[in-house]
Design an enzyme around this catalytic site. Structure first.
Site, PDB file in Angstrom:
ATOM      1  N   TYR A 242     -37.613  47.483  38.708  1.00  0.00           N
ATOM      2  CA  TYR A 242     -38.117  47.049  40.009  1.00  0.00           C
ATOM      3  C   TYR A 242     -39.631  47.213  40.062  1.00  0.00           C
ATOM      4  O   TYR A 242     -40.217  47.963  39.292  1.00  0.00           O
ATOM      5  CB  TYR A 242     -37.411  47.773  41.155  1.00  0.00           C
ATOM      6  CG  TYR A 242     -37.776  49.214  41.431  1.00  0.00           C
ATOM      7  CD1 TYR A 242     -38.883  49.547  42.204  1.00  0.00           C
ATOM      8  CD2 TYR A 242     -36.967  50.251  40.972  1.00  0.00           C
ATOM      9  CE1 TYR A 242     -39.195  50.869  42.499  1.00  0.00           C
ATOM     10  CE2 TYR A 242     -37.262  51.582  41.265  1.00  0.00           C
ATOM     11  CZ  TYR A 242     -38.375  51.879  42.027  1.00  0.00           C
ATOM     12  OH  TYR A 242     -38.692  53.191  42.315  1.00  0.00           O
TER      13      TYR A 242
ATOM     14  N   ASP B 264     -31.358  40.794  43.901  1.00  0.00           N
ATOM     15  CA  ASP B 264     -31.260  42.226  44.170  1.00  0.00           C
ATOM     16  C   ASP B 264     -31.726  42.538  45.582  1.00  0.00           C
ATOM     17  O   ASP B 264     -32.786  42.079  46.020  1.00  0.00           O
ATOM     18  CB  ASP B 264     -32.134  42.996  43.167  1.00  0.00           C
ATOM     19  CG  ASP B 264     -32.146  44.489  43.457  1.00  0.00           C
ATOM     20  OD1 ASP B 264     -31.270  45.190  42.935  1.00  0.00           O
ATOM     21  OD2 ASP B 264     -33.036  44.943  44.211  1.00  0.00           O
TER      22      ASP B 264
ATOM     23  N   THR C  73     -35.997  41.535  46.603  1.00  0.00           N
ATOM     24  CA  THR C  73     -36.117  41.207  48.037  1.00  0.00           C
ATOM     25  C   THR C  73     -36.680  42.356  48.872  1.00  0.00           C
ATOM     26  O   THR C  73     -36.585  42.326  50.098  1.00  0.00           O
ATOM     27  CB  THR C  73     -34.749  40.797  48.611  1.00  0.00           C
ATOM     28  OG1 THR C  73     -33.835  41.898  48.498  1.00  0.00           O
ATOM     29  CG2 THR C  73     -34.188  39.587  47.880  1.00  0.00           C
TER      30      THR C  73
ATOM     31  N   TYR D  88     -33.507  47.914  52.792  1.00  0.00           N
ATOM     32  CA  TYR D  88     -34.584  46.951  52.972  1.00  0.00           C
ATOM     33  C   TYR D  88     -34.513  46.312  54.358  1.00  0.00           C
ATOM     34  O   TYR D  88     -33.586  45.535  54.657  1.00  0.00           O
ATOM     35  CB  TYR D  88     -34.530  45.849  51.912  1.00  0.00           C
ATOM     36  CG  TYR D  88     -34.610  46.330  50.476  1.00  0.00           C
ATOM     37  CD1 TYR D  88     -35.013  47.624  50.147  1.00  0.00           C
ATOM     38  CD2 TYR D  88     -34.275  45.483  49.428  1.00  0.00           C
ATOM     39  CE1 TYR D  88     -35.087  48.057  48.841  1.00  0.00           C
ATOM     40  CE2 TYR D  88     -34.353  45.907  48.102  1.00  0.00           C
ATOM     41  CZ  TYR D  88     -34.745  47.188  47.819  1.00  0.00           C
ATOM     42  OH  TYR D  88     -34.801  47.604  46.511  1.00  0.00           O
TER      43      TYR D  88
ATOM     44  N   LEU E  31     -44.351  44.072  38.738  1.00  0.00           N
ATOM     45  CA  LEU E  31     -45.756  43.670  38.855  1.00  0.00           C
ATOM     46  C   LEU E  31     -46.551  44.700  39.666  1.00  0.00           C
ATOM     47  O   LEU E  31     -47.675  44.419  40.079  1.00  0.00           O
ATOM     48  CB  LEU E  31     -45.866  42.283  39.499  1.00  0.00           C
ATOM     49  CG  LEU E  31     -45.146  41.156  38.751  1.00  0.00           C
ATOM     50  CD1 LEU E  31     -45.267  39.846  39.512  1.00  0.00           C
ATOM     51  CD2 LEU E  31     -45.693  41.009  37.342  1.00  0.00           C
TER      52      LEU E  31
ATOM     53  N   GLN F  87     -31.450  51.182  37.697  1.00  0.00           N
ATOM     54  CA  GLN F  87     -32.622  50.409  38.142  1.00  0.00           C
ATOM     55  C   GLN F  87     -33.782  51.387  38.365  1.00  0.00           C
ATOM     56  O   GLN F  87     -33.668  52.316  39.161  1.00  0.00           O
ATOM     57  CB  GLN F  87     -32.319  49.653  39.430  1.00  0.00           C
ATOM     58  CG  GLN F  87     -33.467  48.750  39.863  1.00  0.00           C
ATOM     59  CD  GLN F  87     -33.142  47.948  41.109  1.00  0.00           C
ATOM     60  OE1 GLN F  87     -33.861  48.022  42.109  1.00  0.00           O
ATOM     61  NE2 GLN F  87     -32.048  47.193  41.080  1.00  0.00           N
TER      62      GLN F  87
END
Length: 271
Positions: free
Chosen positions: A182, A41, A12, A46, A185, A154
């Site tokens: 994380y 997550d 997120t 964020y 991509l 992570q």
């Protein structure tokens, strides 16, 4: 629900920051849950809590389907600050506990102090287990020295960021520490340029999208949860498809040519 039972989750980072995307982001998370992507997550960092609020809305009424992960900022990771930050996250997430609470990256507070605060939160039932994020080999050694064993680490890991394969991933596996990847991509940068075109060609031969192939590569050996972020239903379906795609040795060899594995230790990268 155990972290090790899941290979693809929902990230997120950058969610909750644009009002025009709110509905599509909530819908995407819910669609991901429908597709069986049960790890969600997020982090207090964020959107300064906006992503946690969005997640809280998206999982309302479905909390028991979710393995929920959030993180404490290093600046908040003192004995009292960790508890305050956790309680604020719980309010935004509309829940009384999170399944995994991560120390977002190493900061200035004494490591033992932070770990004690995390262990206390486990004892009090506010978190299921605690873990870390962006911890390199030296950080893991420091944890080992104080007798602390996190549930997970992570880290940034994808086809273009393969440094952890040399030493960190083997260490985490041998220690029984869960691995979360994380930006698996590379925030879509993976699909650009010459290598991106070759990746697309390999994926086309397999009848999948480049994103599906790249995610399947990340989780190819098991024991890794990839947490790509998307606000699009179709992209969420591509992500989910990676959980069942087996990447054979010939494809792995092609990808090794495009994206070379490390030949020695490399510093752990962060985004």
């Amino acid at each position: 629900m155990n972290l090790t039972d899941i290979s693809i989750g929902i990230g997120t980072w950058y969610m909750g920051e644009q009002a025009r995307l709110h509905d599509s982001e909530v819908a995407a998370i819910r669609h991901g849950l429908d597709l069986g992507l049960h790890v969600v997550d997020t982090a207090e960092m964020y959107g300064s809590g906006a992503a946690e609020e969005l997640v809280g809305e998206a999982i309302a009424g479905r909390r028991d389907e979710v393995f929920l992960v959030t993180k404490v900022l290093p600046s908040n990771a003192s004995a009292r600050g960790t508890r305050r930050a956790l309680e604020a996250s719980l309010r935004r997430l509309r829940t009384d506990h999170v399944d995994l609470y991560l120390y977002h990256w190493r900061g200035g507070h004494p490591l033992a102090e932070t770990v004690d605060a995390l262990e206390e939160a486990v004892s009090d039932g506010l978190i299921g287990r605690w873990g870390v994020s962006n911890f390199d080999m030296s950080d893991m050694a420091d944890l080992e020295e104080i007798g602390a064993v996190p549930a997970a680490n992570q880290i940034l890991y994808n086809l273009t960021r393969r440094g952890p394969e040399y030493d960190l991933l083997p260490y985490l596996r041998s220690a029984g520490i869960g691995i979360m990847a994380y930006s698996p991509l590379e925030q879509a940068r993976l699909f650009h340029g010459r290598n991106g075109k070759h990746l697309a060609g390999i994926a086309a031969d397999l009848g999948v999208t480049p994103a599906t192939l790249a995610l399947a590569w990340v989780v190819r050996d098991g024991g890794i949860v990839a947490i790509p972020k998307t606000s699009h239903r179709a992209r969420m379906e591509e992500n989910a498809a990676a959980a069942s795609l087996k990447v054979d040795n010939s494809v792995l060899a092609e990808l090794d040519v495009l994206f070379a594995p490390p030949t020695g230790p490399e510093p752990l990268e962060m985004l």
